[in-house]
Design a protein around this motif. Structure first.
Motif, PDB file in Angstrom:
ATOM      1  N   VAL A 167       0.838  -1.208   0.000  1.00 46.85           N
ATOM      2  CA  VAL A 167       0.000   0.000   0.000  1.00 46.85           C
ATOM      3  C   VAL A 167       0.868   1.251   0.000  1.00 46.85           C
ATOM      4  O   VAL A 167       0.618   2.214  -0.749  1.00 46.85           O
ATOM      5  CB  VAL A 167      -0.945  -0.010   1.221  1.00 46.85           C
ATOM      6  N   ILE A 168       1.943   1.246   0.824  1.00 45.14           N
ATOM      7  CA  ILE A 168       2.825   2.416   0.880  1.00 45.14           C
ATOM      8  C   ILE A 168       3.557   2.605  -0.442  1.00 45.14           C
ATOM      9  O   ILE A 168       3.736   3.730  -0.917  1.00 45.14           O
ATOM     10  CB  ILE A 168       3.825   2.260   2.050  1.00 45.14           C
ATOM     11  N   PHE A 169       3.977   1.499  -1.071  1.00 46.76           N
ATOM     12  CA  PHE A 169       4.658   1.592  -2.366  1.00 46.76           C
ATOM     13  C   PHE A 169       3.733   2.195  -3.418  1.00 46.76           C
ATOM     14  O   PHE A 169       4.141   3.045  -4.207  1.00 46.76           O
ATOM     15  CB  PHE A 169       5.125   0.199  -2.799  1.00 46.76           C
ATOM     16  N   TYR A 170       2.474   1.763  -3.415  1.00 43.38           N
ATOM     17  CA  TYR A 170       1.504   2.305  -4.370  1.00 43.38           C
ATOM     18  C   TYR A 170       1.274   3.794  -4.107  1.00 43.38           C
ATOM     19  O   TYR A 170       1.287   4.611  -5.047  1.00 43.38           O
ATOM     20  CB  TYR A 170       0.191   1.547  -4.263  1.00 43.38           C
ATOM     21  N   ASN A 171       1.092   4.165  -2.837  1.00 42.22           N
ATOM     22  CA  ASN A 171       0.879   5.567  -2.500  1.00 42.22           C
ATOM     23  C   ASN A 171       2.109   6.408  -2.851  1.00 42.22           C
ATOM     24  O   ASN A 171       1.984   7.569  -3.266  1.00 42.22           O
ATOM     25  CB  ASN A 171       0.551   5.721  -1.017  1.00 42.22           C
ATOM     26  N   HIS A 172       3.298   5.809  -2.681  1.00 40.39           N
ATOM     27  CA  HIS A 172       4.525   6.518  -3.026  1.00 40.39           C
ATOM     28  C   HIS A 172       4.565   6.833  -4.531  1.00 40.39           C
ATOM     29  O   HIS A 172       4.971   7.932  -4.934  1.00 40.39           O
ATOM     30  CB  HIS A 172       5.744   5.678  -2.633  1.00 40.39           C
ATOM     31  N   LYS A 173       4.137   5.881  -5.346  1.00 40.71           N
ATOM     32  CA  LYS A 173       4.116   6.104  -6.788  1.00 40.71           C
ATOM     33  C   LYS A 173       3.111   7.200  -7.147  1.00 40.71           C
ATOM     34  O   LYS A 173       3.387   8.050  -8.001  1.00 40.71           O
ATOM     35  CB  LYS A 173       3.760   4.810  -7.516  1.00 40.71           C
ATOM     36  N   ILE A 174       1.951   7.176  -6.495  1.00 44.21           N
ATOM     37  CA  ILE A 174       0.941   8.208  -6.762  1.00 44.21           C
ATOM     38  C   ILE A 174       1.468   9.589  -6.368  1.00 44.21           C
ATOM     39  O   ILE A 174       1.353  10.564  -7.116  1.00 44.21           O
ATOM     40  CB  ILE A 174      -0.358   7.892  -6.002  1.00 44.21           C
ATOM     41  N   ILE A 175       2.088   9.662  -5.173  1.00 41.07           N
ATOM     42  CA  ILE A 175       2.629  10.942  -4.701  1.00 41.07           C
ATOM     43  C   ILE A 175       3.755  11.411  -5.614  1.00 41.07           C
ATOM     44  O   ILE A 175       3.882  12.606  -5.905  1.00 41.07           O
ATOM     45  CB  ILE A 175       3.121  10.805  -3.245  1.00 41.07           C
ATOM     46  N   ALA A 176       4.590  10.466  -6.088  1.00 40.86           N
ATOM     47  CA  ALA A 176       5.691  10.827  -6.989  1.00 40.86           C
ATOM     48  C   ALA A 176       5.140  11.420  -8.289  1.00 40.86           C
ATOM     49  O   ALA A 176       5.695  12.400  -8.818  1.00 40.86           O
ATOM     50  CB  ALA A 176       6.550   9.595  -7.276  1.00 40.86           C
ATOM     51  N   ARG A 177       4.055  10.850  -8.814  1.00 35.21           N
ATOM     52  CA  ARG A 177       3.440  11.390 -10.032  1.00 35.21           C
ATOM     53  C   ARG A 177       2.885  12.791  -9.789  1.00 35.21           C
ATOM     54  O   ARG A 177       3.018  13.687 -10.636  1.00 35.21           O
ATOM     55  CB  ARG A 177       2.334  10.464 -10.514  1.00 35.21           C
ATOM     56  N   ILE A 178       2.268  12.981  -8.617  1.00 30.96           N
ATOM     57  CA  ILE A 178       1.721  14.301  -8.283  1.00 30.96           C
ATOM     58  C   ILE A 178       2.847  15.316  -8.134  1.00 30.96           C
ATOM     59  O   ILE A 178       2.747  16.454  -8.614  1.00 30.96           O
ATOM     60  CB  ILE A 178       0.870  14.216  -6.999  1.00 30.96           C
ATOM     61  N   MET A 179       3.945  14.916  -7.475  1.00 34.54           N
ATOM     62  CA  MET A 179       5.077  15.821  -7.290  1.00 34.54           C
ATOM     63  C   MET A 179       5.712  16.180  -8.631  1.00 34.54           C
ATOM     64  O   MET A 179       6.115  17.333  -8.849  1.00 34.54           O
ATOM     65  CB  MET A 179       6.108  15.169  -6.371  1.00 34.54           C
ATOM     66  N   LEU A 180       5.813  15.186  -9.535  1.00 30.51           N
ATOM     67  CA  LEU A 180       6.369  15.464 -10.861  1.00 30.51           C
ATOM     68  C   LEU A 180       5.483  16.446 -11.619  1.00 30.51           C
ATOM     69  O   LEU A 180       5.982  17.392 -12.255  1.00 30.51           O
ATOM     70  CB  LEU A 180       6.506  14.160 -11.649  1.00 30.51           C
ATOM     71  N   VAL A 185       4.440  21.895 -13.675  1.00 26.87           N
ATOM     72  CA  VAL A 185       3.561  23.070 -13.710  1.00 26.87           C
ATOM     73  C   VAL A 185       4.286  24.294 -13.148  1.00 26.87           C
ATOM     74  O   VAL A 185       4.124  25.412 -13.650  1.00 26.87           O
ATOM     75  CB  VAL A 185       2.266  22.787 -12.921  1.00 26.87           C
ATOM     76  N   SER A 186       5.135  24.078 -12.117  1.00 25.45           N
ATOM     77  CA  SER A 186       5.907  25.188 -11.544  1.00 25.45           C
ATOM     78  C   SER A 186       6.876  25.769 -12.570  1.00 25.45           C
ATOM     79  O   SER A 186       7.064  26.985 -12.642  1.00 25.45           O
ATOM     80  CB  SER A 186       6.667  24.707 -10.300  1.00 25.45           C
ATOM     81  N   LEU A 187       7.496  24.885 -13.365  1.00 25.15           N
ATOM     82  CA  LEU A 187       8.402  25.363 -14.418  1.00 25.15           C
ATOM     83  C   LEU A 187       7.654  26.203 -15.447  1.00 25.15           C
ATOM     84  O   LEU A 187       8.169  27.219 -15.923  1.00 25.15           O
ATOM     85  CB  LEU A 187       9.077  24.167 -15.098  1.00 25.15           C
ATOM     86  N   ILE A 188       6.443  25.774 -15.778  1.00 23.14           N
ATOM     87  CA  ILE A 188       5.627  26.551 -16.722  1.00 23.14           C
ATOM     88  C   ILE A 188       5.249  27.889 -16.103  1.00 23.14           C
ATOM     89  O   ILE A 188       5.265  28.930 -16.770  1.00 23.14           O
ATOM     90  CB  ILE A 188       4.378  25.746 -17.123  1.00 23.14           C
ATOM     91  N   GLU A 189       4.928  27.859 -14.798  1.00 24.49           N
ATOM     92  CA  GLU A 189       4.580  29.097 -14.104  1.00 24.49           C
ATOM     93  C   GLU A 189       5.745  30.083 -14.122  1.00 24.49           C
ATOM     94  O   GLU A 189       5.541  31.298 -14.198  1.00 24.49           O
ATOM     95  CB  GLU A 189       4.182  28.771 -12.660  1.00 24.49           C
ATOM     96  N   GLN A 190       6.982  29.556 -14.106  1.00 26.06           N
ATOM     97  CA  GLN A 190       8.168  30.403 -14.130  1.00 26.06           C
ATOM     98  C   GLN A 190       8.501  30.905 -15.532  1.00 26.06           C
ATOM     99  O   GLN A 190       9.450  31.649 -15.717  1.00 26.06           O
ATOM    100  CB  GLN A 190       9.360  29.636 -13.563  1.00 26.06           C
ATOM    101  N   GLY A 191       7.725  30.451 -16.533  1.00 26.46           N
ATOM    102  CA  GLY A 191       7.913  30.957 -17.884  1.00 26.46           C
ATOM    103  C   GLY A 191       8.525  29.977 -18.855  1.00 26.46           C
ATOM    104  O   GLY A 191       8.715  30.306 -20.032  1.00 26.46           O
ATOM    105  N   ASN A 192       8.845  28.769 -18.385  1.00 22.90           N
ATOM    106  CA  ASN A 192       9.435  27.763 -19.265  1.00 22.90           C
ATOM    107  C   ASN A 192       8.321  27.005 -19.989  1.00 22.90           C
ATOM    108  O   ASN A 192       7.952  25.896 -19.610  1.00 22.90           O
ATOM    109  CB  ASN A 192      10.315  26.804 -18.465  1.00 22.90           C
ATOM    110  N   LEU A 193       7.799  27.618 -21.050  1.00 19.83           N
ATOM    111  CA  LEU A 193       6.671  27.022 -21.768  1.00 19.83           C
ATOM    112  C   LEU A 193       7.078  25.838 -22.627  1.00 19.83           C
ATOM    113  O   LEU A 193       6.209  25.081 -23.094  1.00 19.83           O
ATOM    114  CB  LEU A 193       6.001  28.085 -22.648  1.00 19.83           C
ATOM    115  N   GLU A 194       8.374  25.648 -22.854  1.00 21.97           N
ATOM    116  CA  GLU A 194       8.833  24.522 -23.664  1.00 21.97           C
ATOM    117  C   GLU A 194       8.897  23.232 -22.857  1.00 21.97           C
ATOM    118  O   GLU A 194       9.163  22.171 -23.418  1.00 21.97           O
ATOM    119  CB  GLU A 194      10.217  24.830 -24.254  1.00 21.97           C
TER     120      GLU A 194
END
Length: 443
Positions: A167-180, A185-194
């Motif tokens: 269960v923790i491994f699965y949740n870790h993968k979900i959290i890793a996807r959310i963090m990625l 999105v943060s990079l896009i917010e900083q202006g890196n549209l590419e």
């Protein structure tokens, strides 16, 4: 992306939990089986059992001799039994049981009598001298129960360890996807549209990533459009300031000559008047070009005064003038216009500007070696107008900015129609489609 409820995160959690329970239970059974095997091999074999019973007999015999106990010293005998937790002590004379105490396993209740139990159990019996006589002492060892309990708790620990780990491994993968996703999105917010937003799967996170990437592409498209408009406006201002100044200066010069009557003959007067007209037409063309730029890169919505017209009559009037001019300029124009009435709704002035741009495009870039085909048809739902021609193979086409066609597209779309162009190396076609008005459908 097609989203399936079965791939939803809530269902995936149920799948992972069910899989975790299955794997954890299998690991529990494996650990239990391994523990039972080790207990049977190392603890319950004949040699180990005999040695333990021998030690117990030596211990009780030494205890009785040291403390000079009689068979009636129950309290002292019970003290020895308590110090040896998993043993069962029985003292009897012949078939008569004088004393019994110790650890009693629930499995012992399967026996009908103590005698039967003593006969069938692995035990060690020894005659020991008490102060009041010699009695038979039997000791049963149940210490394997301790090891079975240890194996049970270890197996239970393995069960929960695997369950929580999965269960923790699965949740870790979900959290890793959310963090990625958050990082991208943060990079896009900083202006890196590419920076692309990656996604895999078809759950809610993947759908969110796709929507975010679509938003990024929309921002890029809008940015490019704004940049294009800015560059076009800058180019327009630069070119217009030069293009307007040249004919305007010449026009003012000619008018000053006419005003001061600085000509020497009627022929020279006529020449100056003709030059003024040419410069005026040149200024009109530049003003039209300015309007086109404003139309394309200005406000998104064009204010139109829409009315309903008979498309057959309207097209005959608007197209007829241009066909006549093209024919006089050496073009082979072939028309196929509407033969029946069909109602269309739009702004007459913008219809006129639409055809001005389309036929202006023909005059500038079409070749006189091939026919110019002008067709209009009504299929009951739409009125389709097409103009096609051969492309002139010289440098003039390369000078086109495409602003006229962009103007046509915007005018057509503003009137709920569609505008398409088809182009290859030798042939060009512009096609505008307008919906038939409700009045026309009823007719």
């Amino acid at each position: 992306m097609k989203f399936s409820m079965r791939s939803s995160l809530r269902y995936k959690q149920v799948y992972v939990l069910a899989l975790g329970l299955l794997i954890s239970f299998l690991m529990y059974l494996a650990t239990q089986s391994l523990g039972d095997y080790l207990i049977s091999r190392n603890h319950l074999n004949a040699d180990a059992s005999a040695k333990r019973l021998e030690n117990y007999q030596n211990s009780i015999e030494g205890y009785i001799r040291k403390n000079k106990l009689s068979v009636k010293d129950v309290r002292a005998l019970s003290k020895w039994v308590k110090s040896h937790k998993y043993t069962y002590l029985t003292i009897y004379s012949g078939d008569e049981i004088l004393y019994e105490s110790g650890f009693w396993n629930d499995a012992y209740y399967n026996y009908e009598s103590t005698g039967t139990f003593l006969e069938e159990s692995q035990q060690l019996t020894r005659n020991i001298a008490f102060t009041d006589g010699i009695y038979s002492v039997s000791i049963i060892d149940s210490s394997e129960i301790k090891w079975y309990n240890i194996v049970f708790y270890i197996s239970l620990g393995v069960f929960f360890l695997f369950l929580f780990g999965i269960v923790i491994f699965y949740n870790h993968k979900i959290i890793a996807r959310i963090m990625l996703l958050s990082k991208e999105v943060s990079l896009i917010e900083q202006g890196n549209l590419e920076q692309p937003i990656y996604h895999k799967g078809n759950d809610e996170i993947a759908l969110l990533a796709i929507n975010a990437d679509n938003m990024r592409n929309s921002i890029i498209t809008r940015y490019k459009s704004e940049k294009e408009a800015w560059e076009a406006n800058s180019e327009l201002i630069t070119s217009m300031s030069h293009d307007i100044r040249t004919p305007l200066t010449a026009l003012i010069g000619y008018l000053e000559i006419l005003e001061t009557e600085g000509y020497h003959s009627e022929e020279q007067l006529s020449k100056y008047i003709k030059s003024c007209k040419e410069k005026s037409l040149q200024l009109k063309e530049l003003s039209d070009k300015l309007f086109q730029y404003f139309l394309v890169f200005g406000k998104e919505t064009i204010l139109m005064k829409k009315e309903t017209f008979d498309a057959r009559i309207l097209l005959e009037q608007l197209i007829g003038e241009h066909v006549f001019d093209l024919s006089n300029q050496g073009f082979d124009v072939r028309t196929g216009l509407l033969e029946q009435s069909c109602m269309i709704t739009g702004d007459i002035q913008y219809f006129k500007r639409l055809f001005d741009n389309l036929f202006s495009n023909v005059r500038k870039y079409a070749s006189t070696s091939g026919p110019v085909l002008v067709n209009a048809e009504c299929n009951g739902q739409h009125i389709i107008i097409s103009i096609s021609n051969d492309i002139r193979q010289d440098h003039s086409l390369a000078e086109s900015t495409g602003i006229g066609l962009k103007t046509c597209r915007k005018i057509t779309e503003q009137m709920k129609g569609t505008f398409k162009i088809r182009k290859n190396r030798t042939r060009f076609e512009a096609r505008a489609s307008f919906p038939v008005s409700a009045q026309g459908k009823e007719a």
